[in-house]
Design an enzyme around this catalytic site. Structure first.
Site, PDB file in Angstrom:
ATOM      1  N   ALA A  76      -9.144   5.791   3.915  1.00  0.00           N
ATOM      2  CA  ALA A  76      -9.316   6.570   5.333  1.00  0.00           C
ATOM      3  C   ALA A  76     -10.125   8.637   5.175  1.00  0.00           C
ATOM      4  O   ALA A  76     -11.022   8.275   4.592  1.00  0.00           O
ATOM      5  CB  ALA A  76      -7.869   8.027   5.011  1.00  0.00           C
ATOM      6  N   GLY A  77     -10.685   8.253   6.069  1.00  0.00           N
ATOM      7  CA  GLY A  77     -11.962   9.133   7.054  1.00  0.00           C
ATOM      8  C   GLY A  77     -12.949   8.728   7.270  1.00  0.00           C
ATOM      9  O   GLY A  77     -14.218   8.911   7.785  1.00  0.00           O
TER      10      GLY A  77
ATOM     11  N   GLY B  98      -7.553   9.663  10.007  1.00  0.00           N
ATOM     12  CA  GLY B  98      -7.889   9.534  11.262  1.00  0.00           C
ATOM     13  C   GLY B  98      -9.261  10.562  11.679  1.00  0.00           C
ATOM     14  O   GLY B  98      -9.418  10.675  12.486  1.00  0.00           O
TER      15      GLY B  98
ATOM     16  N   ASN C  35      -9.969   1.988   9.736  1.00  0.00           N
ATOM     17  CA  ASN C  35      -8.465   1.771  10.941  1.00  0.00           C
ATOM     18  C   ASN C  35      -9.382   2.778  12.011  1.00  0.00           C
ATOM     19  O   ASN C  35      -9.642   1.940  13.173  1.00  0.00           O
ATOM     20  CB  ASN C  35      -7.734   1.612  10.253  1.00  0.00           C
ATOM     21  CG  ASN C  35      -6.495   1.652  11.889  1.00  0.00           C
ATOM     22  OD1 ASN C  35      -5.180   1.804  11.245  1.00  0.00           O
ATOM     23  ND2 ASN C  35      -6.726   0.981  12.580  1.00  0.00           N
ATOM     24  N   THR C  36      -8.950   3.426  11.833  1.00  0.00           N
ATOM     25  CA  THR C  36      -9.387   4.920  13.206  1.00  0.00           C
ATOM     26  C   THR C  36     -10.669   4.310  14.298  1.00  0.00           C
ATOM     27  O   THR C  36     -10.521   4.055  15.108  1.00  0.00           O
ATOM     28  CB  THR C  36      -8.793   6.075  12.676  1.00  0.00           C
ATOM     29  OG1 THR C  36      -7.770   6.009  12.493  1.00  0.00           O
ATOM     30  CG2 THR C  36      -9.402   6.853  14.203  1.00  0.00           C
TER      31      THR C  36
ATOM     32  N   LYS D 255       1.013  -0.826  -0.456  1.00  0.00           N
ATOM     33  CA  LYS D 255       0.044  -0.177   0.228  1.00  0.00           C
ATOM     34  C   LYS D 255       0.569   1.005   0.178  1.00  0.00           C
ATOM     35  O   LYS D 255       1.287   1.746   1.255  1.00  0.00           O
ATOM     36  CB  LYS D 255      -0.690  -0.232   1.534  1.00  0.00           C
ATOM     37  CG  LYS D 255      -1.811   1.379   1.734  1.00  0.00           C
ATOM     38  CD  LYS D 255      -2.424   1.703   2.360  1.00  0.00           C
ATOM     39  CE  LYS D 255      -3.068   2.938   2.435  1.00  0.00           C
ATOM     40  NZ  LYS D 255      -3.664   2.695   4.131  1.00  0.00           N
TER      41      LYS D 255
END
Length: 316
Positions: free
Chosen positions: A218-219, A192, A240-241, A131
């Site tokens: 992301a986000g 994040g 993830n976050t 990635k």
């Protein structure tokens, strides 16, 4: 109504709703693995949810969340891997062995550094998957479009299967595909931030012109963000976050799994068309016997009901 367990969730076991049916099992029954696989560089994956390994409070929580997500691809930052501690409690020791490892070049400031990290990762893990992340601005962690494209060209030439994290730019996405990338991974919002799909229209444009899978990365902050991304045609999402910092990461991982399936099913079902009407349209028009209900009462109709106090006035 039975409640979800408040304690630790058994990985993979799931919990049953009031009907006794496993929710994750019901999702898999609706869209069985193998029926609509995600294909990256010729390899098929049953799950369209990719997950990360950062920000978890403990490695054990990360492991349980990865299992609960049903994901088959997990990304890990090469900078977080301590190869000298392999087998001694490093993050890689808690990644379920059946999952496909996707090393990432998080923290790279330019193409040269990204390539160096990718080569280290390939030597350490044996995988050519990478990635690609080039994020020189620590304030926004926005991907550098010029260095990302340059790194992609170098990595493809070096035999890597490249999945590049990029801004939601249709032109850049096309250039990355032309460079030989296996996917494109436009951001939904800042890394994040949990701000959701702020780049929706741009991602829809990327999807419309892409010849490789589009993975929104992301986000994404809540499961409905993942569903929305899938509904507009994204091939997969990476989260993830939002999972790692949730009060119950295991349950949140399962929620994202269900939302990803729901969004994909919605996309495959096909929306009737964008809403443009300026007035309501009844889903059950007053036709046939329903229309007769609005007719004036006949002479043989029953007398109106009177109020309980007997004052003779009809009760509405």
């Amino acid at each position: 109504m039975p409640q979800a367990p408040s304690g630790p969730t058994v990985p993979g076991a799931g919990w049953s709703g009031p009907s006794g049916v496993s929710w994750l099992g019901a999702a898999e029954a609706a869209e069985p693995h193998g029926g609509d696989d995600l294909v990256i560089a010729g390899r098929s994956y049953g799950s369209r949810l990719l997950v990360g390994t950062g920000k978890f409070a403990a490695h054990e929580v990360m492991r349980d969340s990865l299992l609960a997500s049903g994901a088959e691809i997990v990304t890990v930052a090469l900078r977080r891997v301590d190869l000298d501690r392999a087998g001694e409690g490093d993050v890689l020791d808690f990644v379920p062995p059946a999952m496909t490892l996707l090393p990432n070049t998080s923290g790279a400031a330019d193409a040269a550094e990204a390539l160096r990290l990718a080569r280290l990762g390939r030597a350490a893990t044996g995988t050519g998957l990478v990635k690609l992340e080039v994020t020189p601005d620590p304030r926004t962690l926005a991907p550098d479009p010029i260095e990302t494209l340059r790194a992609a060209e170098l990595m493809v030439a070096d035999g890597f299967t490249v999945l590049p994290y990029c801004s939601a730019d249709p032109v850049l996405a096309r250039r990355l595909e032309e460079a030989g990338c296996a996917t494109v991974m436009p951001l939904g919002s800042w890394i994040g931030s949990n701000r959701g799909l702020r780049t929706r229209d741009a991602i829809a444009a990327i999807v419309a012109g892409a010849g490789v899978p589009v993975i929104v990365d992301a986000g994404l902050g809540v499961p409905s963000d993942a569903a929305e991304a899938m509904e507009i045609g994204a091939a997969a999402v990476l989260v993830n976050t939002a999972i790692a910092v949730a009060a119950d990461p295991v349950r949140m991982a399962r929620a994202f799994a269900l939302a990803t399936v729901a969004g994909r099913l919605g996309y495959l079902a096909g929306q009737a068309g964008p809403g443009t009407a300026t007035a309501a349209s009844a889903s059950s028009p007053l036709t046939g016997f329903l229309g007769a209900l609005g007719a004036a009462p006949s002479a043989t109709s029953a007398p109106p009901v009177t109020s309980a106090n007997g004052n003779g006035k009809a009760v509405g």
